[in-house]
Design a protein around this motif. Structure first.
Motif, PDB file in Angstrom:
ATOM      1  N   UNK A 142      35.987 -19.461  16.336  1.00  0.00           N
ATOM      2  CA  UNK A 142      37.003 -20.308  16.942  1.00  0.00           C
ATOM      3  C   UNK A 142      38.355 -19.611  17.069  1.00  0.00           C
ATOM      4  N   UNK A 143      38.451 -18.380  16.552  1.00  0.00           N
ATOM      5  CA  UNK A 143      39.705 -17.630  16.636  1.00  0.00           C
ATOM      6  C   UNK A 143      39.707 -16.822  17.933  1.00  0.00           C
ATOM      7  N   UNK A 144      40.692 -17.021  18.808  1.00  0.00           N
ATOM      8  CA  UNK A 144      40.693 -16.345  20.103  1.00  0.00           C
ATOM      9  C   UNK A 144      40.696 -14.826  19.978  1.00  0.00           C
ATOM     10  N   UNK A 145      39.922 -14.179  20.768  1.00  0.00           N
ATOM     11  CA  UNK A 145      39.687 -12.742  20.885  1.00  0.00           C
ATOM     12  C   UNK A 145      39.079 -12.136  19.621  1.00  0.00           C
ATOM     13  N   UNK A 146      39.657 -12.420  18.440  1.00  0.00           N
ATOM     14  CA  UNK A 146      39.080 -11.875  17.208  1.00  0.00           C
ATOM     15  C   UNK A 146      37.643 -12.344  17.044  1.00  0.00           C
ATOM     16  N   UNK A 147      37.382 -13.607  17.378  1.00  0.00           N
ATOM     17  CA  UNK A 147      36.015 -14.127  17.317  1.00  0.00           C
ATOM     18  C   UNK A 147      35.099 -13.383  18.270  1.00  0.00           C
ATOM     19  N   UNK A 148      35.599 -13.088  19.487  1.00  0.00           N
ATOM     20  CA  UNK A 148      34.819 -12.316  20.455  1.00  0.00           C
ATOM     21  C   UNK A 148      34.549 -10.906  19.947  1.00  0.00           C
ATOM     22  N   UNK A 197      34.370 -26.065  29.278  1.00  0.00           N
ATOM     23  CA  UNK A 197      34.334 -27.542  29.172  1.00  0.00           C
ATOM     24  C   UNK A 197      33.945 -27.981  27.767  1.00  0.00           C
ATOM     25  N   UNK A 198      32.871 -27.403  27.227  1.00  0.00           N
ATOM     26  CA  UNK A 198      32.432 -27.752  25.880  1.00  0.00           C
ATOM     27  C   UNK A 198      33.420 -27.306  24.816  1.00  0.00           C
ATOM     28  N   UNK A 199      34.074 -26.172  25.049  1.00  0.00           N
ATOM     29  CA  UNK A 199      35.048 -25.662  24.077  1.00  0.00           C
ATOM     30  C   UNK A 199      36.267 -26.587  23.988  1.00  0.00           C
ATOM     31  N   UNK A 200      36.694 -27.106  25.135  1.00  0.00           N
ATOM     32  CA  UNK A 200      37.822 -28.046  25.146  1.00  0.00           C
ATOM     33  C   UNK A 200      37.458 -29.314  24.381  1.00  0.00           C
ATOM     34  N   UNK A 201      36.262 -29.817  24.620  1.00  0.00           N
ATOM     35  CA  UNK A 201      35.813 -31.045  23.963  1.00  0.00           C
ATOM     36  C   UNK A 201      35.717 -30.892  22.450  1.00  0.00           C
ATOM     37  N   UNK A 202      35.391 -29.684  21.979  1.00  0.00           N
ATOM     38  CA  UNK A 202      35.214 -29.444  20.547  1.00  0.00           C
ATOM     39  C   UNK A 202      36.423 -28.758  19.896  1.00  0.00           C
ATOM     40  N   UNK A 203      37.534 -28.705  20.634  1.00  0.00           N
ATOM     41  CA  UNK A 203      38.789 -28.137  20.109  1.00  0.00           C
ATOM     42  C   UNK A 203      38.675 -26.663  19.715  1.00  0.00           C
ATOM     43  N   UNK A 204      37.874 -25.904  20.452  1.00  0.00           N
ATOM     44  CA  UNK A 204      37.805 -24.466  20.228  1.00  0.00           C
ATOM     45  C   UNK A 204      39.062 -23.826  20.822  1.00  0.00           C
ATOM     46  N   UNK A 205      39.596 -22.834  20.125  1.00  0.00           N
ATOM     47  CA  UNK A 205      40.804 -22.144  20.598  1.00  0.00           C
ATOM     48  C   UNK A 205      40.404 -20.787  21.216  1.00  0.00           C
ATOM     49  N   UNK A 206      39.835 -20.866  22.397  1.00  0.00           N
ATOM     50  CA  UNK A 206      39.435 -19.640  23.092  1.00  0.00           C
ATOM     51  C   UNK A 206      40.565 -19.174  24.004  1.00  0.00           C
ATOM     52  N   UNK A 207      40.465 -17.960  24.479  1.00  0.00           N
ATOM     53  CA  UNK A 207      41.521 -17.389  25.329  1.00  0.00           C
ATOM     54  C   UNK A 207      41.743 -18.196  26.608  1.00  0.00           C
TER      55      UNK A 207
END
Length: 301
Positions: A142-148, A197-207
């Protein structure tokens, strides 16, 4: 004709195969063996590599841990996948979450048990790998870029297992690894665009959610341009046989890829880009054979 009970059993088997992405596991096993034969131990007799019990155990342990990783990732992403992958989720839900978790622990136990046949260091390696996958799925993703970045690192970790086993530290191996790493990292960022869409719904903090789609596209473009560096090195500096034509083809495809990337705006477009990079990786696995077409025939004797 299959009875209703047998049909349900078959569907559950297919469901579990879908969850652990059996096709990916087969490709990883093949890639590890081809890399071992053609890149990591080119001077060893073919039979010695193919029938090496320690290598077999390492490859199987890797496959078991990766399969378990897909299960735990599926467990944490269950609600998000309802939005992003509704059809696949319907198939995945034929197997209960409880059964998936039980399978997860069993697969990890079998992986560590198998690794104990090789050495205590192998046990430590796979134990750390199991923890890394769980920690990524539970927290880091859920951590932007670091997760990737962590996801791409975990994806190439099985190759480091065989790399350490053969203790081959030639520069060409690191260049191959860098090419694959950058490619997988770019694919991970595309998946964020695909699943927004799914990331927004689940409050994921992606780039894409935090900085926007255009910033994501810019970062993907940078990664694709960086991928050209190891590709050019493998073409002009290192002897990779006919595989140089694969890397040359990749360069041309990546230029086209960038053109499509900046015109993309829908999930369908991003899915196409994702599949293009997946195809490049799969073709790359089989292209390892091009390093020396006569190698296998010569080493059988």
């Amino acid at each position: 004709m299959l009875s209703r009970k047998n049909k349900l059993l078959l569907l559950k088997v297919l469901s579990l195969f879908s969850v652990v992405r059996g096709y990916n596991l087969l490709m990883i096993i093949l890639a590890q063996y081809l890399a071992s034969i053609y890149i990591l131990s080119p001077n060893l007799p073919l039979r010695q590599v193919v029938f090496d019990v320690n290598l077999f155990v390492i490859v199987i342990a890797s496959a078991l841990v990766i399969a378990a990783g897909y299960i735990i990732n599926n467990f944490y992403d269950a609600e998000k996948d309802l939005i992003n992958k509704p059809r696949k989720t319907m198939l995945d839900r034929l197997v209960s979450q409880r059964f998936k978790l039980s399978t997860y622990f069993i697969l990890n136990f079998l992986a560590v048990f198998a690794a104990s046949y090789v050495s205590f260091r192998a046990v430590l390696f796979f134990s750390a790998y199991i923890f890394g996958i769980w920690f990524y799925s539970h927290k880091v993703k859920k951590i932007p870029f670091f997760g990737n970045f962590v996801s791409a690192t975990l994806a190439i970790t099985p190759f480091f297992a065989v790399f350490v086993y053969y203790k081959n530290f030639e520069t060409v191996i690191f260049v191959h690894a860098m090419f694959l790493f950058l490619l997988i990292l770019a694919r991970e960022l595309i998946k964020d665009l695909e699943n927004i869409s799914g990331d927004v719904a689940q409050n994921y903090r992606t780039i894409p959610i935090i900085y926007g789609v255009n910033v994501s596209k810019f970062l993907i473009a940078i990664l694709m341009l960086l991928t050209l560096i190891p590709a050019l090195l493998l073409i002009f500096k290192f002897d990779v046989g006919y595989m140089k034509y694969y890397f040359a083809g990749c360069i041309l495809l990546f230029i086209l890829f960038l053109g499509i990337l900046f015109k993309s705006s829908t999930r369908k477009h991003f899915l196409w880009l994702h599949n293009i990079l997946k195809l490049v990786i799969v073709v790359g696995v089989f292209s390892i054979l091009l390093i020396d077409v006569d190698l296998v025939l010569n080493r059988i004797l």
